[in-house]
Enzyme design. Structure first.
Site, mmCIF file in Angstrom:
data_model
loop_
_atom_site.group_PDB
_atom_site.id
_atom_site.type_symbol
_atom_site.label_atom_id
_atom_site.label_comp_id
_atom_site.label_asym_id
_atom_site.label_seq_id
_atom_site.Cartn_x
_atom_site.Cartn_y
_atom_site.Cartn_z
ATOM 1 N N ILE A 61 0.821 -1.216 0.000
ATOM 2 C CA ILE A 61 0.000 0.000 0.000
ATOM 3 C C ILE A 61 0.860 1.274 0.000
ATOM 4 O O ILE A 61 0.417 2.307 -0.495
ATOM 5 C CB ILE A 61 -1.016 -0.017 1.164
ATOM 6 N N ASN B 251 -3.381 2.072 15.371
ATOM 7 C CA ASN B 251 -3.934 1.724 16.689
ATOM 8 C C ASN B 251 -4.385 3.012 17.363
ATOM 9 O O ASN B 251 -4.098 4.105 16.873
ATOM 10 C CB ASN B 251 -2.915 0.944 17.532
ATOM 11 N N GLY C 85 3.453 -3.917 11.178
ATOM 12 C CA GLY C 85 2.572 -4.179 10.036
ATOM 13 C C GLY C 85 2.500 -3.030 9.056
ATOM 14 O O GLY C 85 3.484 -2.348 8.770
ATOM 15 N N VAL C 86 1.303 -2.802 8.554
ATOM 16 C CA VAL C 86 1.107 -1.764 7.547
ATOM 17 C C VAL C 86 1.360 -0.374 8.151
ATOM 18 O O VAL C 86 1.871 0.526 7.475
ATOM 19 C CB VAL C 86 -0.296 -1.933 6.902
ATOM 20 N N ASP C 87 1.067 -0.209 9.414
ATOM 21 C CA ASP C 87 1.284 1.062 10.120
ATOM 22 C C ASP C 87 2.784 1.423 10.104
ATOM 23 O O ASP C 87 3.174 2.541 9.710
ATOM 24 C CB ASP C 87 0.769 0.893 11.562
ATOM 25 N N SER D 52 -7.406 -4.858 10.316
ATOM 26 C CA SER D 52 -7.633 -5.763 11.481
ATOM 27 C C SER D 52 -7.232 -7.220 11.278
ATOM 28 O O SER D 52 -7.354 -8.009 12.220
ATOM 29 C CB SER D 52 -9.097 -5.750 11.963
ATOM 30 N N GLY E 237 -4.271 -8.596 10.546
ATOM 31 C CA GLY E 237 -2.899 -8.968 10.876
ATOM 32 C C GLY E 237 -2.762 -9.111 12.379
ATOM 33 O O GLY E 237 -3.299 -10.044 12.986
ATOM 34 N N TYR F 195 -4.243 -7.728 14.676
ATOM 35 C CA TYR F 195 -5.526 -7.720 15.398
ATOM 36 C C TYR F 195 -6.358 -8.992 15.179
ATOM 37 O O TYR F 195 -7.443 -9.124 15.757
ATOM 38 C CB TYR F 195 -6.329 -6.463 15.051
HETATM 39 N N1 AR6 Z 1 0.840 -3.074 2.240
HETATM 40 C C1 AR6 Z 1 -0.365 -3.695 2.271
HETATM 41 N N2 AR6 Z 1 -0.740 -4.527 3.262
HETATM 42 C C2 AR6 Z 1 0.154 -4.755 4.250
HETATM 43 C C3 AR6 Z 1 1.436 -4.151 4.291
HETATM 44 C C4 AR6 Z 1 1.765 -3.274 3.210
HETATM 45 N N3 AR6 Z 1 2.947 -2.650 3.149
HETATM 46 N N4 AR6 Z 1 2.080 -4.586 5.395
HETATM 47 C C5 AR6 Z 1 1.249 -5.443 6.042
HETATM 48 N N5 AR6 Z 1 0.093 -5.542 5.342
HETATM 49 P P1 AR6 Z 1 -1.674 -5.206 10.394
HETATM 50 P P2 AR6 Z 1 -4.118 -4.785 12.006
HETATM 51 C C6 AR6 Z 1 -1.118 -6.345 5.642
HETATM 52 O O1 AR6 Z 1 -1.100 -6.083 11.441
HETATM 53 O O2 AR6 Z 1 -4.415 -6.242 12.024
HETATM 54 C C7 AR6 Z 1 0.025 -2.359 13.957
HETATM 55 O O3 AR6 Z 1 1.094 -2.607 14.835
HETATM 56 C C8 AR6 Z 1 -0.981 -7.522 6.554
HETATM 57 O O4 AR6 Z 1 -0.478 -8.640 5.844
HETATM 58 O O5 AR6 Z 1 -0.799 -4.213 9.735
HETATM 59 O O6 AR6 Z 1 -5.235 -3.817 11.762
HETATM 60 C C9 AR6 Z 1 -0.806 -1.156 14.365
HETATM 61 O O7 AR6 Z 1 -0.030 -0.160 14.991
HETATM 62 C C10 AR6 Z 1 -2.428 -7.737 6.976
HETATM 63 O O8 AR6 Z 1 -3.111 -8.477 5.960
HETATM 64 O O9 AR6 Z 1 -2.960 -4.371 10.952
HETATM 65 C C11 AR6 Z 1 -1.792 -1.762 15.316
HETATM 66 O O10 AR6 Z 1 -1.261 -1.875 16.625
HETATM 67 C C12 AR6 Z 1 -3.013 -6.328 6.977
HETATM 68 O O11 AR6 Z 1 -2.037 -5.509 6.323
HETATM 69 C C13 AR6 Z 1 -2.035 -3.133 14.754
HETATM 70 O O12 AR6 Z 1 -0.862 -3.467 14.005
HETATM 71 C C14 AR6 Z 1 -3.277 -5.757 8.366
HETATM 72 O O13 AR6 Z 1 -2.296 -6.175 9.289
HETATM 73 C C15 AR6 Z 1 -3.210 -3.158 13.799
HETATM 74 O O14 AR6 Z 1 -3.454 -4.469 13.418
#
Ligand code: AR6
Length: 181
Positions: free
Chosen positions: A17, A30, A38-40, A127, A129, A131
């Protein structure tokens, strides 16, 4: 894959993304808005310090962002001009309004985009990943929520879903096929 809902093109792609050329990308943040993994983490790394600076100002003004809500900052060094930070629910079995909170996260992100006159928005799989929200269920919530929003609002040109893995791409493709059938 792409198709239309009302006036808006829906695009599903497998990818990163942080590299998208949409006007706004959505961050799965968060409640602290101070970054994470993760994505954040990827968005803050790619966009640089301006994003965190603006998040800190929002925190000072409103004290973070509860699950289901969304805030907006500039995109810093990203191609995207804006980042919409939304907070999905932490999965805890499905009986704690997780579906509703996830729907709120999508709806409030889209509302914020429309309010700002943004024409294209890219979402990650919120949510599912850290979460731990089950991906197929999250994809059905995302598709149903975005579809019903776009049936009532015609100003967005494109809503894109950017799935990190081929597996997630296929899960979202099937959810959209079922929702638009
Ligand atoms: N591009 C697209 N998707 C991605 C990328 C990217 N660069 N990187 C990871 N994903 P998560 P959540 C996918 O954990 O579950 C953070 O620490 C990943 O494979 O990023 O909402 C925040 O600060 C998964 O399918 O988000 C919060 O504390 C999706 O993005 C917490 O994680 C979401 O995974 C939020 O958890």
């Amino acid at each position: 894959m792409n198709f239309k809902v009302n006036n808006t093109v829906i695009t599903l792609v497998q990818g990163d993304i942080t590299r998208q050329d949409a006007e706004a990308i959505v961050n799965a943040a968060n409640s602290t808005l101070l970054g994470g993994g993760g994505v954040d983490g990827a968005i803050h790394r790619a966009g640089g310090p301006q994003i965190l600076e603006e998040c800190k100002k929002i925190r000072a003004a409103q004290g973070g962002c509860p699950a289901g809500e969304a805030v907006i900052t500039a995109g810093g060094k990203l191609k995207a001009r804006y980042v919409i930070h939304t907070v999905g629910p932490i999965w805890s079995g499905g009986g704690s309004s997780e579906d509703e909170l996830l729907a709120d996260a999508y709806r409030n992100s889209l509302s914020l985009a429309v309010e700002r006159g943004i024409k294209s928005v890219a979402f990650p799989s919120i949510s599912t990943g850290a979460y731990r929200f089950p991906t197929a269920r999250a994809a059905r919530v995302a598709a149903a929520t975005v579809k019903s929003f776009l049936e009532r609002t015609a100003s967005l040109e494109e809503v894109r879903f950017v799935l990190f893995s081929e597996k997630d791409y296929n899960i979202y493709r099937i959810a959209w096929e079922e929702t638009t059938r």
